[in-house]
Design an enzyme around this catalytic site. Structure first.
Site, PDB file in Angstrom:
ATOM      1  N   GLU A  66     -11.935 -25.459 -35.626  1.00 23.42           N
ATOM      2  CA  GLU A  66     -12.129 -24.182 -34.923  1.00 23.42           C
ATOM      3  C   GLU A  66     -12.494 -24.377 -33.463  1.00 23.42           C
ATOM      4  OE1 GLU A  66     -13.448 -24.926 -37.859  1.00 23.42           O
ATOM      5  OE2 GLU A  66     -12.977 -23.330 -39.290  1.00 23.42           O
ATOM      6  N   PHE A 128     -22.842 -17.574 -49.492  1.00 21.65           N
ATOM      7  CA  PHE A 128     -22.001 -18.734 -49.198  1.00 21.65           C
ATOM      8  C   PHE A 128     -21.233 -18.497 -47.887  1.00 21.65           C
ATOM      9  CE2 PHE A 128     -17.822 -20.880 -49.628  1.00 21.65           C
ATOM     10  CZ  PHE A 128     -18.291 -22.172 -49.508  1.00 21.65           C
ATOM     11  N   GLN A 129     -21.259 -19.463 -47.025  1.00 20.37           N
ATOM     12  CA  GLN A 129     -20.600 -19.410 -45.703  1.00 20.37           C
ATOM     13  C   GLN A 129     -21.055 -18.202 -44.885  1.00 20.37           C
ATOM     14  OE1 GLN A 129     -16.314 -20.099 -46.178  1.00 20.37           O
ATOM     15  NE2 GLN A 129     -16.730 -22.298 -46.006  1.00 20.37           N
ATOM     16  N   LYS A 178     -15.836  -9.050 -44.828  1.00 17.46           N
ATOM     17  CA  LYS A 178     -14.680  -9.115 -45.722  1.00 17.46           C
ATOM     18  C   LYS A 178     -14.371  -7.756 -46.353  1.00 17.46           C
ATOM     19  CE  LYS A 178     -12.843 -12.013 -49.414  1.00 17.46           C
ATOM     20  NZ  LYS A 178     -13.106 -13.150 -50.305  1.00 17.46           N
ATOM     21  N   MET A 485     -19.001 -41.464 -16.430  1.00 15.62           N
ATOM     22  CA  MET A 485     -19.867 -40.742 -15.495  1.00 15.62           C
ATOM     23  C   MET A 485     -21.341 -41.028 -15.793  1.00 15.62           C
ATOM     24  SD  MET A 485     -19.776 -38.972 -12.806  1.00 15.62           S
ATOM     25  CE  MET A 485     -18.511 -37.758 -12.399  1.00 15.62           C
TER      26      MET A 485
END
Lengths: 607, 182
Positions: A66, A128-129, A178, A485
């Site tokens: 993602e 969940f999630q 959802k 760097m």
């Protein structure tokens, strides 16, 4: 749409038919002319993905992470000027977008990020999630929403796109539970949107513009300090016209690169910590500083109290909060850069700047951009050659670190929206996915991703996406085996104590080949041009090149953090340590002058 | 420092700085999910000091009024106003410091009281026009309303009796309409 049209339906309305939230989501994106959606499905978005299944109007790109989706959307937005759109699932899908969202916030990139969410009744249950992504992203979005009722969905999407793309652009997140996406309602996409306290000011105040014009007309040592706002506002032409009318030298920030052609005699290249010597000197000694769509970032100003301390300052910016945030200015003008510059152009006169330009010319002669060149490949040389071969006609997407600064210094950017990088947040791993996004929006120019060996490995999984879509990206990894760097700072300011900056790397060429990508490696300077030409000529899908470069090299000039031009360090003279290999020499490059091209590696005619 | 402490830094300001002033900022904000969090979060994220913050409904049921007393020099206060104006849910921001305004604060103070001290406490209450709202063998709870200075004063007077608990609303304020210039 491949789907059968129902009676009374139009693209922006469902007529009498009820639609699910998922369908409304898809139809709203079509109404917003979204061409490409970067995403990753999951449990909470499975209904939305079902609605996307038969849709041909929107191309969905399945990234491999993602974070890759979010950076791809940023790259798309930067290259096209259109908003980048992301769709991910709840919980980890949503939290993986956080870095990209913060990056877009810092760099004013229009993004609309849709995240799945657990059903409303489960919110707060540690389901969940589940993650409170609206809470998490509140400080790093321009605005965000949780849609609690399907009847608010179309309006929310309309507002999200409007907020993301108007005023000072930025990321907007919309959280989609959802169950809301399964509810049904009539769909009517709003034609316009009005928000009570959100009306970005586009036209600058006429009196302020007049005041600025008077100040400019009285200047003898003016400098235009140009930032990314100029490109966001599509005002490169107006800026160039203003600079040439005034005879005013131009320096750009990292994000301003491309708004003014660097082969113009008035060009001074980038300013700030790793800016050119002469641009920093010019800003220090100017009498009027005209800041255009720039925000006086600490990497630009160093010590703010000493930054252009003697100069009168004009600041044009669309964001009122950017004005006098870091540096107090004399004439602020809140407005869209394009509109303000157009108005200003009418009111200013050509200035007598011959002496001033001569002074700058002398600084250019004394302190050009320089680097040591020899048999070992120097990243600066790779980038300089790349700039010459492409003649600046390429979209260069850089990562973060030394190669990013060298690209900014040596490529000679001359067109807006050809330089894409992570400036504000400094996100390693940005380049590869952002280049991928850019190529979905732009096929008119070759897209080149340049990363270091560290940054490349932060999102190298997107190689799979790039190969899957056979995207014609040139993927260049500048490999010095160091986090260069950080190593440079450790060398200069931490007594060469190289703490955890050396990388043990995979065989990059074999890695690229494992993904199914054509890959080359260059290890000596004489190979650079040949392999660059080969890569640029490769049109069938992506091509990967690893440049094995000198392990230790530093970016110069450098103004150490928080300091002034008095502490500016220029490129050391040849071999101060006496360790210079025989045959090494110093290459010099100046902005706004015919460059002194080194012909180190003659190009075989059949290359 | 926990965020709540960073936000509501009620410590007296450190070394006296003449540039730092107290500003009363009145904010009208839409009653949207998370809107208050957005405002409070902005103060925390930018590191601005809030002395008090109060929020409640207004005549418009879709809109709430937040009154924030914030401290800072002119540049910080200007930034606070600008940053507040950037928040999409905010309808209006007024820095009342530049206007003539009325302000009130309410405090509930539960103070330790014995048979000996009770009359004295009640006398103080009377002077401040405070009300006794609860009484027990060992405590008295007073309600006082007024300007912040008045509330500070009654608290100072009650301190020697030992304050057991206290709740202040923070300042609420409205702009004055009639200013006598008509």
């Amino acid at each position: 749409m491949t789907r059968q049209a129902h009676e009374g339906e139009s693209p922006a309305s469902s007529g009498g038919r009820l639609m699910t939230g998922a369908e409304i989501f898809v139809r709203s994106l079509i109404a917003e002319n979204v061409e490409v959606l970067f995403g990753y499905p999951g449990g909470a978005t499975i209904g939305v993905y079902d609605a996307l299944h038969d849709i041909s109007d929107i191309k969905h790109v399945l990234t491999r992470h993602e974070q890759g989706a979010t950076h791809a959307a940023e790259g798309y937005a930067k290259a096209t000027g259109k908003p980048g759109v992301v769709l991910v699932t709840s919980g980890p899908g949503a939290t993986n977008t956080v870095t990209g969202i913060a990056d877009a916030m810092m760099d004013s990139i229009p993004l609309v990020v849709f995240t799945g969410q657990v059903p409303l009744r489960l919110i707060g249950n540690d389901a969940f999630q589940e993650a409170d992504i609206v809470g998490i992203t509140r400080p790093i979005t321009k605005h965000n929403y949780l849609v609690r009722d399907v009847r608010e969905l179309a309006q929310t999407i309309k507002e999200a796109f409007y907020i993301a793309t108007s005023g000072r652009p930025g990321p907007v997140l919309v959280d989609l539970p959802k169950d809301v996406m399964a509810q049904k309602t009539h769909f009517e996409y709003p034609g316009s949107v009005t928000l009570q306290n959100y009306n970005p000011i586009l036209e600058g105040n006429v009196r302020q513009i007049k005041k600025a014009a008077d100040m400019i007309n009285a200047a003898s040592r003016p400098v235009l300090y140009v930032g990314g706002g100029t490109i966001l506002s599509n005002a490169a032409a107006e800026l160039t016209a203003l600079a040439r009318k005034l005879g005013c030298p131009v320096t750009t920030t990292l994000h301003g690169l491309g708004s003014f052609p660097e082969n113009d005699p008035l060009a001074m290249g980038m300013l700030g910590m790793h800016g050119t010597w002469y641009s920093n000197m010019a800003v220090h000694f100017c009498d009027v500083l005209i800041a255009v769509g720039a925000r006086f970032d600490d990497r630009v100003t160093g010590n703010v109290d000493a930054f252009a301390a003697e100069a009168k300052k004009i600041h044009i910016d669309i964001d009122p909060s950017a004005i006098s945030k870091n540096v107090k200015v004399d004439v602020p003008i809140v407005g869209d850069v394009k509109s303000v510059l157009t108005a200003l152009l009418e009111l200013v006169n050509p200035l007598e700047t011959k002496d001033w330009l001569k002074t700058i010319e002398a600084w250019k002669d004394e302190h050009p951009l320089r680097y040591r060149n020899g048999e070992e490949i120097r990243a600066q040389y790779v980038i300089q050659k790349l700039g010459e071969i492409t003649e600046g006609n390429a979209i260069v997407v850089t990562d973060v670190g030394q190669h990013q600064m060298w690209a900014a210094q040596f490529f000679n950017f001359s067109h807006p929206r050809t330089h894409i990088t992570s400036g504000g947040l400094g996100t390693m791993g940005f380049s590869l996915p952002a280049a991928m996004g850019a190529v979905f929006g732009r096929r008119d120019l070759p897209v080149i991703s340049i990363s270091g060996d560290g940054g490349f490995q932060m999102n190298s999984q997107e190689m799979a996406t790039i190969v899957q879509h056979r995207l014609p990206i040139k993927i260049f990894v500048i490999n010095n085996g160091f986090l260069g760097m950080v190593r440079q700072w450790q060398e200069l300011f931490w007594r060469r104590r190289y703490s955890h900056v050396e990388l043990a790397n995979p065989d990059f060429v074999r890695l690229a080949e494992a993904y199914g990508c054509t890959a080359y490696r260059a290890t000596r300077t004489e190979e650079v041009e040949v392999v660059l030409r080969k890569a640029m000529a490769h049109t069938d899908g992506p091509v990967f090149v690893e440049f094995v470069v000198a392990k230790e090299d530093n970016v110069y000039p450098m103004i150490p953090a928080g300091q002034t031009v008095n502490e500016m360090i220029d490129t050391p003279d040849p071999a101060p340590d006496g360790k210079q290999p025989a045959g090494d020499r110093i290459e010099t490059v100046e902005k706004g002058k015919a460059r002194k091209v080194s012909v180190h590696a003659p190009v075989p005619s059949n290359a | 420092m926990p965020p709540s402490q960073a936000m509501l830094n009620t410590q007296s300001p450190g070394p006296p700085d003449e540039k730092v002033k107290r500003h009363t900022i009145s904010i009208l904000v839409q009653n949207k999910f998370g809107a208050f969090n957005r405002i409070a979060g902005m103060f925390a994220a930018k590191g601005y000091n809030i002395d008090s913050l109060s929020v409640g409904p207004t005549e418009d049921e879709g809109v709430s009024r937040m009154t924030i007393v914030a401290r800072g020099d002119d540049q910080i206060i200007e930034q606070i106003t600008k940053q507040l104006n950037k928040l999409i849910d905010i309808v209006k921001v007024i820095d009342l410091t530049f206007e003539s305004f009325v302000d009130r604060e309410l405090v509930l103070v539960k103070v330790h009281a014995t048979n000996d001290s009770r009359p004295e406490i009640m006398q103080i209450a009377e002077i401040f026009r405070a009300k006794v709202v609860d009484i027990s063998p060992r405590t008295l709870t007073l309600e006082a309303t007024g300007s912040q200075q008045k509330v500070d004063a009654i608290i100072k007077m009650l301190k020697p009796f030992s304050i057991k608990e206290m709740a202040r609303t923070g300042r609420v304020a409205l702009k004055r309409e009639f200013q006598g210039e008509v």
